[in-house]
Design an enzyme around this catalytic site. Structure first.
Site, PDB file in Angstrom:
ATOM      1  CB  ILE A  79      -1.007   0.059   1.175  1.00  0.00           C
ATOM      2  CG1 ILE A  79      -0.312  -0.182   2.519  1.00  0.00           C
ATOM      3  CG2 ILE A  79      -2.158  -0.927   0.970  1.00  0.00           C
ATOM      4  CD1 ILE A  79      -1.126   0.267   3.708  1.00  0.00           C
ATOM      5  CB  SER A 144      -6.854  -1.491  17.740  1.00  0.00           C
ATOM      6  OG  SER A 144      -6.571  -2.190  18.913  1.00  0.00           O
ATOM      7  CB  THR A 146      -4.594  -0.902  21.142  1.00  0.00           C
ATOM      8  OG1 THR A 146      -3.437  -0.927  21.921  1.00  0.00           O
ATOM      9  CG2 THR A 146      -4.318  -0.260  19.833  1.00  0.00           C
ATOM     10  CE1 TYR A 170      -1.474  -2.776  15.113  1.00  0.00           C
ATOM     11  CE2 TYR A 170      -2.198  -2.847  17.409  1.00  0.00           C
ATOM     12  CZ  TYR A 170      -2.464  -2.983  16.060  1.00  0.00           C
ATOM     13  OH  TYR A 170      -3.742  -3.310  15.651  1.00  0.00           O
ATOM     14  CE  LYS A 174      -3.851  -0.359  13.136  1.00  0.00           C
ATOM     15  NZ  LYS A 174      -4.610  -0.806  11.993  1.00  0.00           N
ATOM     16  CG  PHE A 199     -13.213  -4.191  22.293  1.00  0.00           C
ATOM     17  CD1 PHE A 199     -13.695  -3.159  21.488  1.00  0.00           C
ATOM     18  CD2 PHE A 199     -12.866  -3.889  23.592  1.00  0.00           C
ATOM     19  CE1 PHE A 199     -13.831  -1.853  21.982  1.00  0.00           C
ATOM     20  CE2 PHE A 199     -13.005  -2.594  24.097  1.00  0.00           C
ATOM     21  CZ  PHE A 199     -13.486  -1.575  23.294  1.00  0.00           C
ATOM     22  NE  ARG A 315       0.850  -9.801  26.791  1.00  0.00           N
ATOM     23  CZ  ARG A 315       0.014 -10.246  25.860  1.00  0.00           C
ATOM     24  NH1 ARG A 315       0.424 -11.167  24.998  1.00  0.00           N
ATOM     25  NH2 ARG A 315      -1.220  -9.790  25.772  1.00  0.00           N
TER      26      ARG A 315
HETATM   27  P1  NAD Z   1      -3.211  -9.839   9.431  1.00  0.00           P
HETATM   28  O1  NAD Z   1      -1.750  -9.653   9.597  1.00  0.00           O
HETATM   29  O2  NAD Z   1      -3.738 -11.220   9.415  1.00  0.00           O
HETATM   30  O3  NAD Z   1      -3.716  -9.094   8.108  1.00  0.00           O
HETATM   31  C1  NAD Z   1      -3.087  -7.950   7.608  1.00  0.00           C
HETATM   32  C2  NAD Z   1      -2.793  -8.189   6.127  1.00  0.00           C
HETATM   33  O4  NAD Z   1      -2.204  -7.004   5.591  1.00  0.00           O
HETATM   34  C3  NAD Z   1      -1.803  -9.332   5.896  1.00  0.00           C
HETATM   35  O5  NAD Z   1      -2.331 -10.231   4.954  1.00  0.00           O
HETATM   36  C4  NAD Z   1      -0.546  -8.643   5.376  1.00  0.00           C
HETATM   37  O6  NAD Z   1       0.150  -9.444   4.429  1.00  0.00           O
HETATM   38  C5  NAD Z   1      -1.109  -7.368   4.772  1.00  0.00           C
HETATM   39  N1  NAD Z   1      -0.179  -6.227   4.783  1.00  0.00           N
HETATM   40  C6  NAD Z   1       0.591  -5.801   5.816  1.00  0.00           C
HETATM   41  N2  NAD Z   1       1.294  -4.709   5.441  1.00  0.00           N
HETATM   42  C7  NAD Z   1       0.945  -4.439   4.165  1.00  0.00           C
HETATM   43  C8  NAD Z   1       1.345  -3.457   3.219  1.00  0.00           C
HETATM   44  N3  NAD Z   1       2.257  -2.517   3.538  1.00  0.00           N
HETATM   45  N4  NAD Z   1       0.800  -3.475   1.991  1.00  0.00           N
HETATM   46  C9  NAD Z   1      -0.109  -4.438   1.652  1.00  0.00           C
HETATM   47  N5  NAD Z   1      -0.505  -5.394   2.495  1.00  0.00           N
HETATM   48  C10 NAD Z   1       0.013  -5.400   3.731  1.00  0.00           C
HETATM   49  O7  NAD Z   1      -3.916  -8.979  10.585  1.00  0.00           O
HETATM   50  P2  NAD Z   1      -5.445  -8.973  11.048  1.00  0.00           P
HETATM   51  O8  NAD Z   1      -5.515  -9.586  12.391  1.00  0.00           O
HETATM   52  O9  NAD Z   1      -6.310  -9.459   9.971  1.00  0.00           O
HETATM   53  O10 NAD Z   1      -5.640  -7.418  11.245  1.00  0.00           O
HETATM   54  C11 NAD Z   1      -6.216  -6.616  10.230  1.00  0.00           C
HETATM   55  C12 NAD Z   1      -6.306  -5.185  10.722  1.00  0.00           C
HETATM   56  O11 NAD Z   1      -7.073  -5.148  11.922  1.00  0.00           O
HETATM   57  C13 NAD Z   1      -4.970  -4.545  11.054  1.00  0.00           C
HETATM   58  O12 NAD Z   1      -5.001  -3.206  10.625  1.00  0.00           O
HETATM   59  C14 NAD Z   1      -4.896  -4.618  12.565  1.00  0.00           C
HETATM   60  O13 NAD Z   1      -4.114  -3.563  13.099  1.00  0.00           O
HETATM   61  C15 NAD Z   1      -6.362  -4.457  12.928  1.00  0.00           C
HETATM   62  N6  NAD Z   1      -6.706  -5.042  14.222  1.00  0.00           N
HETATM   63  C16 NAD Z   1      -6.484  -6.386  14.438  1.00  0.00           C
HETATM   64  C17 NAD Z   1      -6.787  -6.950  15.677  1.00  0.00           C
HETATM   65  C18 NAD Z   1      -6.489  -8.392  15.958  1.00  0.00           C
HETATM   66  O14 NAD Z   1      -6.359  -8.759  17.137  1.00  0.00           O
HETATM   67  N7  NAD Z   1      -6.411  -9.273  14.966  1.00  0.00           N
HETATM   68  C19 NAD Z   1      -7.355  -6.145  16.680  1.00  0.00           C
HETATM   69  C20 NAD Z   1      -7.595  -4.800  16.423  1.00  0.00           C
HETATM   70  C21 NAD Z   1      -7.269  -4.260  15.177  1.00  0.00           C
HETATM   71  C1  WQD Z   2      -5.510 -11.495  26.009  1.00  0.00           C
HETATM   72  C2  WQD Z   2      -5.347 -11.899  27.471  1.00  0.00           C
HETATM   73  C3  WQD Z   2      -3.085 -11.650  28.247  1.00  0.00           C
HETATM   74  C4  WQD Z   2      -1.349 -14.738  25.659  1.00  0.00           C
HETATM   75  C5  WQD Z   2      -3.870  -7.530  21.747  1.00  0.00           C
HETATM   76  C6  WQD Z   2      -3.288  -6.212  21.311  1.00  0.00           C
HETATM   77  C7  WQD Z   2      -4.387  -5.242  20.985  1.00  0.00           C
HETATM   78  C8  WQD Z   2      -5.357  -5.839  19.975  1.00  0.00           C
HETATM   79  C9  WQD Z   2      -5.845  -7.174  20.407  1.00  0.00           C
HETATM   80  C10 WQD Z   2      -4.689  -5.240  17.761  1.00  0.00           C
HETATM   81  C11 WQD Z   2      -4.437 -10.946  28.260  1.00  0.00           C
HETATM   82  C12 WQD Z   2      -3.482 -13.107  28.261  1.00  0.00           C
HETATM   83  C13 WQD Z   2      -2.231 -13.876  26.291  1.00  0.00           C
HETATM   84  C14 WQD Z   2      -0.745 -15.782  26.423  1.00  0.00           C
HETATM   85  C15 WQD Z   2      -1.952 -15.034  28.356  1.00  0.00           C
HETATM   86  N1  WQD Z   2      -4.736  -6.060  18.713  1.00  0.00           N
HETATM   87  N2  WQD Z   2      -2.511 -14.018  27.621  1.00  0.00           N
HETATM   88  N3  WQD Z   2      -1.078 -15.884  27.738  1.00  0.00           N
HETATM   89  O1  WQD Z   2      -3.340  -8.110  24.863  1.00  0.00           O
HETATM   90  O2  WQD Z   2      -5.857  -7.897  24.900  1.00  0.00           O
HETATM   91  O3  WQD Z   2      -4.668  -7.331  22.887  1.00  0.00           O
HETATM   92  O4  WQD Z   2      -4.716  -8.016  20.718  1.00  0.00           O
HETATM   93  O5  WQD Z   2      -5.064  -4.104  17.707  1.00  0.00           O
HETATM   94  O6  WQD Z   2      -3.767  -4.102  20.480  1.00  0.00           O
HETATM   95  O7  WQD Z   2      -2.488  -5.707  22.385  1.00  0.00           O
HETATM   96  O8  WQD Z   2      -4.808  -9.713  23.531  1.00  0.00           O
HETATM   97  O9  WQD Z   2      -4.779 -12.117  23.091  1.00  0.00           O
HETATM   98  O10 WQD Z   2      -2.591 -10.941  23.572  1.00  0.00           O
HETATM   99  O11 WQD Z   2      -4.237 -11.278  25.419  1.00  0.00           O
HETATM  100  O12 WQD Z   2      -2.208 -15.164  29.553  1.00  0.00           O
HETATM  101  O13 WQD Z   2       0.082 -16.557  25.922  1.00  0.00           O
HETATM  102  O14 WQD Z   2      -4.669 -13.173  27.502  1.00  0.00           O
HETATM  103  O15 WQD Z   2      -2.273 -11.335  29.355  1.00  0.00           O
HETATM  104  O16 WQD Z   2      -4.943 -10.877  29.555  1.00  0.00           O
HETATM  105  P1  WQD Z   2      -4.618  -8.235  24.161  1.00  0.00           P
HETATM  106  P2  WQD Z   2      -4.051 -11.067  23.824  1.00  0.00           P
END
Ligand code: NAD
Ligand code: WQD
Length: 361
Positions: A79, A144, A146, A170, A174, A199, A315
């Protein structure tokens, strides 16, 4: 940039990061929900998605085509590549964009801040610029919970301050992207941006054909538990049992990825609502929190497998408890999560059990 499929001038939704975990489930849901009148164009640089040797499409996309019998236009493009993105906009009639592409490992971002800011912030700015150049002003953004940092009150609503005390690049990326998008919306009333603050997404499509496939040792709880259950990992470490929560372990608002995907479909529908415009941040959660021990118990119940675990220290950077106020998502999107904790565990287990090594055979 080489187009991998022939272009089309059908109205299209561009999905960045569409080969990833949340993106692939959203692509599948869009194809299941929309008629044949919309094309899906996916851009993904495959930094965190798997494409088998000799295949044109990454595995999740290939499987979605199989499940839906529909064609997805896939481009292996970063991107940040303005020319590459522009060619895609020339080639397709893009109406709106759902922007998932980002790097997302919290711990890694502390080690590699520049890579994270480059991918997440420069990437988002480049995308917004190309969209503006092509007169496309409708964006759904993957944000997120976060961005809220340590909750000042629970459940967290969208009015909670953001950007305070964020510890990881990270999380900051966001937050910064949201601030950038607010400014972009202030600069021109044509913009419509819905920033969905997820979440904790877990679960998989009910088919068990696509799901979360982290590379290396999982950082997040649910994929760790499911890899222990399937025998890939020996035991789970529980990070702290001295929090002021129901049983001392961390509490989170886990949301089924299919519910999350449906939230995106609703967000895209908002763009057709008369008078809709500007920047809107919306929580996507269930409103209910579960502890680590409750998650382990639920997964054991559903899978019939024991999850060995050991309590270790907290952690760094973890918060005690977090769950969403979901009233705005209900009011604005007409959406709420419907799947239960049991559904989340059963669907994760189906995916993990059928695909012990994820997408790699
Ligand atoms: P993911 O890593 O599985 O998916 C992200 C995709 O984007 C991947 O396929 C990767 O190859 C692609 N990508 C990364 N950088 C890129 C770039 N520069 N150009 C083109 N493609 C690129 O992650 P996900 O869990 O599906 O997360 C998707 C979105 O949701 C992210 O923006 C993440 O920050 C956000 N998000 C995820 C979570 C979570 O816990 N999974 C929680 C909150 C927010
Ligand atoms: C959940 C709970 C850990 C792993 C993260 C990112 C957040 C968002 C979502 C993207 C916590 C506990 C975990 C393990 C454990 N992502 N844990 N043992 O920390 O809420 O959020 O993912 O935006 O930005 O920080 O999710 O799944 O890592 O943890 O005890 O091996 O499980 O301490 O209480 P978290 P998580």
């Amino acid at each position: 940039m080489k187009p991998e499929t022939n272009g089309s001038k059908m109205p299209s939704i561009l999905v960045t990061g569409g080969a990833g975990y949340v993106g692939s489930h959203t692509v599948l849901t869009l194809l299941e929900r929309q008629g044949t009148d919309i094309d899906i164009v996916v851009v993904d640089n495959l930094s965190n998605a798997y494409r088998a040797q000799g295949q044109k499409q990454p595995e999740p996309i290939r499987i979605i085509e199989e499940l839906t019998d529909k064609t997805i236009h896939f481009y292996d493009v970063d991107i940040r590549d303005k020319d590459g993105l522009s060619k895609i906009f020339e080639h397709h009639d893009i109406e709106s964009v759902i922007h998932f592409a980002a790097l997302k490992a919290v711990g890694e971002s502390v080690q590699k801040p520049l890579e994270y800011y480059q991918a997440n912030i420069t990437g988002t700015c480049t995308l917004l610029e190309v969209m503006r150049n092509f007169g496309v002003y409708k964006l759904v953004y993957s944000s997120s919970c976060t961005v809220y940092g340590e909750p000042e009150n629970l459940p967290i609503n969208e009015g909670h301050p953001t950007g305070r005390g964020l510890t990881s690049p990270y999380g900051k990326s966001k937050y910064f992207c949201e601030e950038i998008m607010k400014d972009v919306c202030r600069s021109d009333p044509k913009w419509m941006i819905v920033s969905l603050r997820y979440f904790n997404p877990v679960g998989a499509h009910r088919s068990g054909r696509i799901g979360e496939d982290p590379s290396g040792i999982p950082n997040n709880l649910m994929p760790y538990i499911s890899q222990v259950a399937v025998g890939r990992l020996k035991e789970l470490q529980v990070f702290g049992n001295d929090y002021a929560t129901v049983d001392g372990t961390g509490v989170r608002d886990y949301i089924h990825v299919q519910d999350l995907a449906e939230g995106h479909v609703k967000a895209v529908k908002l763009f057709h609502q008369p008078g809709f415009g500007g920047f809107h941040a919306v929580n996507l959660g269930t409103g209910t929190g579960y502890s680590v021990l409750q998650m382990i118990a639920a997964f054991e119940q559903v899978s019939g497998r024991q999850i060995p675990y050991k309590i270790v220290g907290r952690r760094e950077g973890d918060i005690a408890e977090n769950y969403a106020d979901v009233s705005l998502s209900q009011r604005l999107l007409g959406w709420r999560a419907t799947r239960t904790l049991e559904d989340m565990c059963a669907d994760t287990w189906r995916w993990q059990h059928n695909n012990p090594n994820g997408f790699k055979k």
